[in-house]
Design a protein around this motif. Sequence first.
Motif, PDB file in Angstrom:
ATOM      1  N   LEU A 126      25.425 -14.947 -39.212  1.00  0.00           N
ATOM      2  CA  LEU A 126      25.325 -16.314 -39.731  1.00  0.00           C
ATOM      3  C   LEU A 126      24.007 -16.518 -40.474  1.00  0.00           C
ATOM      4  N   ARG A 127      22.955 -15.890 -39.956  1.00  0.00           N
ATOM      5  CA  ARG A 127      21.655 -15.983 -40.645  1.00  0.00           C
ATOM      6  C   ARG A 127      21.734 -15.266 -42.001  1.00  0.00           C
ATOM      7  N   GLN A 128      22.440 -14.137 -42.023  1.00  0.00           N
ATOM      8  CA  GLN A 128      22.636 -13.426 -43.295  1.00  0.00           C
ATOM      9  C   GLN A 128      23.399 -14.295 -44.278  1.00  0.00           C
ATOM     10  N   ARG A 129      24.443 -14.954 -43.789  1.00  0.00           N
ATOM     11  CA  ARG A 129      25.234 -15.838 -44.660  1.00  0.00           C
ATOM     12  C   ARG A 129      24.367 -16.971 -45.199  1.00  0.00           C
ATOM     13  N   LEU A 130      23.539 -17.544 -44.337  1.00  0.00           N
ATOM     14  CA  LEU A 130      22.677 -18.636 -44.768  1.00  0.00           C
ATOM     15  C   LEU A 130      21.727 -18.188 -45.880  1.00  0.00           C
ATOM     16  N   GLY A 131      21.168 -16.988 -45.738  1.00  0.00           N
ATOM     17  CA  GLY A 131      20.265 -16.470 -46.766  1.00  0.00           C
ATOM     18  C   GLY A 131      20.957 -16.326 -48.108  1.00  0.00           C
ATOM     19  N   LEU A 132      22.170 -15.781 -48.095  1.00  0.00           N
ATOM     20  CA  LEU A 132      22.938 -15.621 -49.334  1.00  0.00           C
ATOM     21  C   LEU A 132      23.317 -16.984 -49.917  1.00  0.00           C
ATOM     22  N   LEU A 163      28.198 -27.514 -55.430  1.00  0.00           N
ATOM     23  CA  LEU A 163      26.816 -27.453 -54.969  1.00  0.00           C
ATOM     24  C   LEU A 163      26.626 -28.315 -53.721  1.00  0.00           C
ATOM     25  N   ALA A 164      27.213 -29.499 -53.715  1.00  0.00           N
ATOM     26  CA  ALA A 164      27.109 -30.380 -52.554  1.00  0.00           C
ATOM     27  C   ALA A 164      27.758 -29.744 -51.319  1.00  0.00           C
ATOM     28  N   MET A 165      28.893 -29.097 -51.504  1.00  0.00           N
ATOM     29  CA  MET A 165      29.568 -28.446 -50.377  1.00  0.00           C
ATOM     30  C   MET A 165      28.731 -27.288 -49.835  1.00  0.00           C
ATOM     31  N   ARG A 166      28.119 -26.537 -50.722  1.00  0.00           N
ATOM     32  CA  ARG A 166      27.273 -25.425 -50.280  1.00  0.00           C
ATOM     33  C   ARG A 166      26.039 -25.936 -49.542  1.00  0.00           C
ATOM     34  N   GLU A 167      25.462 -27.018 -50.056  1.00  0.00           N
ATOM     35  CA  GLU A 167      24.290 -27.584 -49.383  1.00  0.00           C
ATOM     36  C   GLU A 167      24.658 -28.130 -48.005  1.00  0.00           C
ATOM     37  N   ALA A 168      25.837 -28.744 -47.898  1.00  0.00           N
ATOM     38  CA  ALA A 168      26.301 -29.247 -46.599  1.00  0.00           C
ATOM     39  C   ALA A 168      26.535 -28.091 -45.630  1.00  0.00           C
ATOM     40  N   GLU A 169      27.136 -27.010 -46.139  1.00  0.00           N
ATOM     41  CA  GLU A 169      27.361 -25.840 -45.277  1.00  0.00           C
ATOM     42  C   GLU A 169      26.037 -25.256 -44.810  1.00  0.00           C
ATOM     43  N   ALA A 170      25.066 -25.173 -45.705  1.00  0.00           N
ATOM     44  CA  ALA A 170      23.754 -24.629 -45.334  1.00  0.00           C
ATOM     45  C   ALA A 170      23.097 -25.486 -44.260  1.00  0.00           C
ATOM     46  N   ALA A 171      23.201 -26.804 -44.390  1.00  0.00           N
ATOM     47  CA  ALA A 171      22.617 -27.702 -43.382  1.00  0.00           C
ATOM     48  C   ALA A 171      23.304 -27.498 -42.030  1.00  0.00           C
ATOM     49  N   TRP A 172      24.631 -27.346 -42.055  1.00  0.00           N
ATOM     50  CA  TRP A 172      25.370 -27.127 -40.809  1.00  0.00           C
ATOM     51  C   TRP A 172      24.997 -25.785 -40.183  1.00  0.00           C
ATOM     52  N   ARG A 174      22.169 -24.161 -40.484  1.00  0.00           N
ATOM     53  CA  ARG A 174      20.819 -24.253 -39.914  1.00  0.00           C
ATOM     54  C   ARG A 174      20.863 -24.900 -38.530  1.00  0.00           C
ATOM     55  N   ALA A 175      21.652 -25.957 -38.386  1.00  0.00           N
ATOM     56  CA  ALA A 175      21.758 -26.639 -37.095  1.00  0.00           C
ATOM     57  C   ALA A 175      22.403 -25.732 -36.052  1.00  0.00           C
ATOM     58  N   LEU A 177      22.486 -22.379 -36.057  1.00  0.00           N
ATOM     59  CA  LEU A 177      21.553 -21.293 -35.737  1.00  0.00           C
ATOM     60  C   LEU A 177      20.429 -21.772 -34.831  1.00  0.00           C
ATOM     61  N   ASP A 178      19.995 -23.006 -35.009  1.00  0.00           N
ATOM     62  CA  ASP A 178      18.958 -23.556 -34.136  1.00  0.00           C
ATOM     63  C   ASP A 178      19.446 -23.609 -32.691  1.00  0.00           C
ATOM     64  N   GLU A 179      20.700 -24.008 -32.492  1.00  0.00           N
ATOM     65  CA  GLU A 179      21.260 -24.047 -31.138  1.00  0.00           C
ATOM     66  C   GLU A 179      21.416 -22.645 -30.557  1.00  0.00           C
ATOM     67  N   LEU A 180      21.891 -21.717 -31.382  1.00  0.00           N
ATOM     68  CA  LEU A 180      22.107 -20.353 -30.892  1.00  0.00           C
ATOM     69  C   LEU A 180      20.787 -19.673 -30.537  1.00  0.00           C
ATOM     70  N   THR A 181      19.771 -19.845 -31.360  1.00  0.00           N
ATOM     71  CA  THR A 181      18.491 -19.165 -31.108  1.00  0.00           C
ATOM     72  C   THR A 181      17.689 -19.833 -29.998  1.00  0.00           C
ATOM     73  N   SER A 182      17.875 -21.135 -29.814  1.00  0.00           N
ATOM     74  CA  SER A 182      17.153 -21.837 -28.749  1.00  0.00           C
ATOM     75  C   SER A 182      17.871 -21.757 -27.412  1.00  0.00           C
ATOM     76  N   GLY A 183      19.112 -21.287 -27.432  1.00  0.00           N
ATOM     77  CA  GLY A 183      19.883 -21.166 -26.199  1.00  0.00           C
ATOM     78  C   GLY A 183      20.540 -22.448 -25.754  1.00  0.00           C
ATOM     79  N   THR A 184      20.558 -23.453 -26.611  1.00  0.00           N
ATOM     80  CA  THR A 184      21.135 -24.744 -26.226  1.00  0.00           C
ATOM     81  C   THR A 184      22.607 -24.883 -26.616  1.00  0.00           C
ATOM     82  N   TYR A 185      23.161 -23.862 -27.238  1.00  0.00           N
ATOM     83  CA  TYR A 185      24.560 -23.958 -27.646  1.00  0.00           C
ATOM     84  C   TYR A 185      25.442 -23.959 -26.389  1.00  0.00           C
ATOM     85  N   PRO A 186      26.340 -24.932 -26.223  1.00  0.00           N
ATOM     86  CA  PRO A 186      27.173 -25.006 -25.017  1.00  0.00           C
ATOM     87  C   PRO A 186      28.036 -23.759 -24.837  1.00  0.00           C
ATOM     88  N   GLY A 187      28.042 -23.220 -23.610  1.00  0.00           N
ATOM     89  CA  GLY A 187      28.877 -22.063 -23.310  1.00  0.00           C
ATOM     90  C   GLY A 187      28.311 -20.742 -23.776  1.00  0.00           C
TER      91      GLY A 187
END
Length: 215
Positions: A126-132, A163-172, A174-175, A177-187
């Motif tokens: 997912l981080r790779q996808r975000l970079g691209l 462009l708007a759809m890509r920016e929305a996807e990037a924002a989603w 990031r959010a 990945l923040d949950e996954l890396t911080s360990g707060t993602y449910p389950g």
Amino acid sequence: MPKRRKVGNLLALAVLSALVQRPMHPYEIATALRAWGKDQDMEIKWGSFYTVIRNLDRHEMIAAVESVREGRRPERTVYRITDAGRAELVDWARELVSTPMPEHPRFRAGLSVLAALHPDEATALLRQRLGLLVDAITADRATLDEHLRAIPRLFLVETEYDLAMREAEAAWLRALLDELTSGTYPGLDTWRAFHETGEMPAELTELAERTSPPD
């Protein structure tokens, strides 16, 4: 529900949008559609191009006005849009703009089976996808800004949407990945345990049984 159309291939919509400009023969139409990037706006299967032309003609949405010959090239039929074709173009545009329909992008398909990946691998991918995606957004923004200096915004509105759809996807992303890396993602612990032990956790087994169709 979308209307059942006499020629339902979206390529027909593209052809009508070209002929509304002026009469053209099929080669001119295809050249114009490629130049305008219509194959990026909708799925176009060029192998069905002449079939679409014939069907539009058969249903009287376009009409032959003359045949022309250039040098030794085969004779080409020039078509114009008819009143019925203009009405179809406008009605189809109204439907596409006004009525949301389910769409199935490939990324959604991948997310639907994300559990097949170890959470660490999923995070890295997912981080790779975000970079691209960020690289693409940067390039698209620069291209759009350049085009806006020469082309009216009305004819770039679909590019703005992309462009708007890509920016929305990037924002989603990031959010997420923040949950996954911080360990707060449910389950997350259950997901990780499944991959590290090879055993389906009891809560997932119970969920699968609850949602399975009856025999």
